[in-house]
Motif scaffolding. Structure first.
Motif, PDB file in Angstrom:
ATOM      1  N   MET A  11       0.848  -1.182   0.000  1.00  0.00           N
ATOM      2  CA  MET A  11       0.000   0.000   0.000  1.00  0.00           C
ATOM      3  C   MET A  11       0.886   1.235   0.000  1.00  0.00           C
ATOM      4  O   MET A  11       1.805   1.347   0.833  1.00  0.00           O
ATOM      5  N   ARG A  38      -2.961  -6.650 -14.693  1.00  0.00           N
ATOM      6  CA  ARG A  38      -3.579  -6.280 -13.427  1.00  0.00           C
ATOM      7  C   ARG A  38      -5.090  -6.413 -13.541  1.00  0.00           C
ATOM      8  O   ARG A  38      -5.648  -6.373 -14.636  1.00  0.00           O
ATOM      9  N   ALA A  40      -8.526  -5.004 -11.379  1.00  0.00           N
ATOM     10  CA  ALA A  40      -9.196  -4.293 -10.304  1.00  0.00           C
ATOM     11  C   ALA A  40     -10.560  -4.946 -10.057  1.00  0.00           C
ATOM     12  O   ALA A  40     -11.107  -5.600 -10.956  1.00  0.00           O
ATOM     13  N   VAL A  88      -4.408   6.462  -7.889  1.00  0.00           N
ATOM     14  CA  VAL A  88      -5.423   5.649  -7.214  1.00  0.00           C
ATOM     15  C   VAL A  88      -5.957   4.584  -8.161  1.00  0.00           C
ATOM     16  O   VAL A  88      -6.198   3.441  -7.750  1.00  0.00           O
ATOM     17  N   THR A  91      -4.682   0.917  -8.483  1.00  0.00           N
ATOM     18  CA  THR A  91      -5.008  -0.094  -7.483  1.00  0.00           C
ATOM     19  C   THR A  91      -5.584  -1.334  -8.153  1.00  0.00           C
ATOM     20  O   THR A  91      -6.549  -1.253  -8.909  1.00  0.00           O
ATOM     21  N   GLN A 119      -1.272  -7.752  -4.395  1.00  0.00           N
ATOM     22  CA  GLN A 119      -2.126  -6.574  -4.294  1.00  0.00           C
ATOM     23  C   GLN A 119      -1.288  -5.306  -4.248  1.00  0.00           C
ATOM     24  O   GLN A 119      -0.316  -5.206  -3.474  1.00  0.00           O
ATOM     25  N   THR A 121      -2.180  -1.305  -3.658  1.00  0.00           N
ATOM     26  CA  THR A 121      -3.219  -0.361  -3.282  1.00  0.00           C
ATOM     27  C   THR A 121      -2.617   1.026  -3.209  1.00  0.00           C
ATOM     28  O   THR A 121      -1.624   1.236  -2.503  1.00  0.00           O
ATOM     29  N   SER A 123      -3.498   4.901  -2.298  1.00  0.00           N
ATOM     30  CA  SER A 123      -4.470   5.758  -1.622  1.00  0.00           C
ATOM     31  C   SER A 123      -4.224   7.220  -1.981  1.00  0.00           C
ATOM     32  O   SER A 123      -3.100   7.615  -2.307  1.00  0.00           O
TER      33      SER A 123
END
Length: 124
Positions: A11, A38, A40, A88, A91, A119, A121, A123
Motif C-alpha cells: 500500500m 492487473r 481491479a 489511485v 489499485t 495486491q 493499493t 491511496s
C-alpha cells in the motif's frame, strides 16, 4: 511447467513508487516472453507490460506508458515492474505471466503460466 512467484506488492500513496518482482523456476532454459497484467475489482484483466528478452523493447499498456518500466534479468530468471507516479486507479491485483518465447502481446489468452497475484493499493 513454469512456476512464477511474485513479491513487492503493498500500500502506497498517490505519487509514490513501488517495484514488483517475479521469479521464475522450472523450465527457465527457455526464454519465455514475460508480461504483467492487473485486475481491479469488477473489471477485466488489463495488460500492463511485456518484454521478450533482457534488453528487448518493451510493450506497455496505454494507462501505464511513461510511468511504469518492465525489465528482466535472465541470469536470475526474474522480471521486474517499476511503477512510478502511482495513481489511485492503479489499485489492482498485479499478475506476472509467461508466454512462449518471442510472443509480444497484450492478450492474456496467449500467456501460459501465471503467478498468484500481488495486491497493489494506492491511496489518495
Amino acid at each position: 511447467q513454469v512456476d512464477l512467484v511474485e513479491s513487492g506488492g503493498g500500500m502506497v500513496q498517490a505519487g509514490d513508487s513501488l517495484s514488483l518482482s517475479c521469479a521464475a523456476s522450472g523450465r527457465t532454459g527457455e526464454r519465455f516472453s514475460m508480461g504483467w497484467f492487473r485486475q481491479a475489482p469488477g473489471k477485466a484483466r488489463e495488460f500492463v507490460a511485456n518484454i521478450i528478452r533482457s534488453g528487448g523493447t518493451p510493450l506497455y499498456g496505454k494507462a501505464v506508458k511513461g510511468r511504469f518500466t518492465i525489465s528482466r534479468d535472465d541470469a536470475v530468471n526474474t522480471v521486474y515492474l517499476r511503477m512510478n507516479s502511482l495513481k489511485v486507479e492503479d489499485t489492482a491485483v498485479y499478475y506476472c505471466a509467461a508466454a512462449k518465447p518471442g510472443v509480444i502481446s497484450d492478450d492474456p489468452a496467449l500467456y501460459d503460466y501465471w503467478a498468484q497475484g500481488t495486491q497493489v493499493t494506492v491511496s489518495s
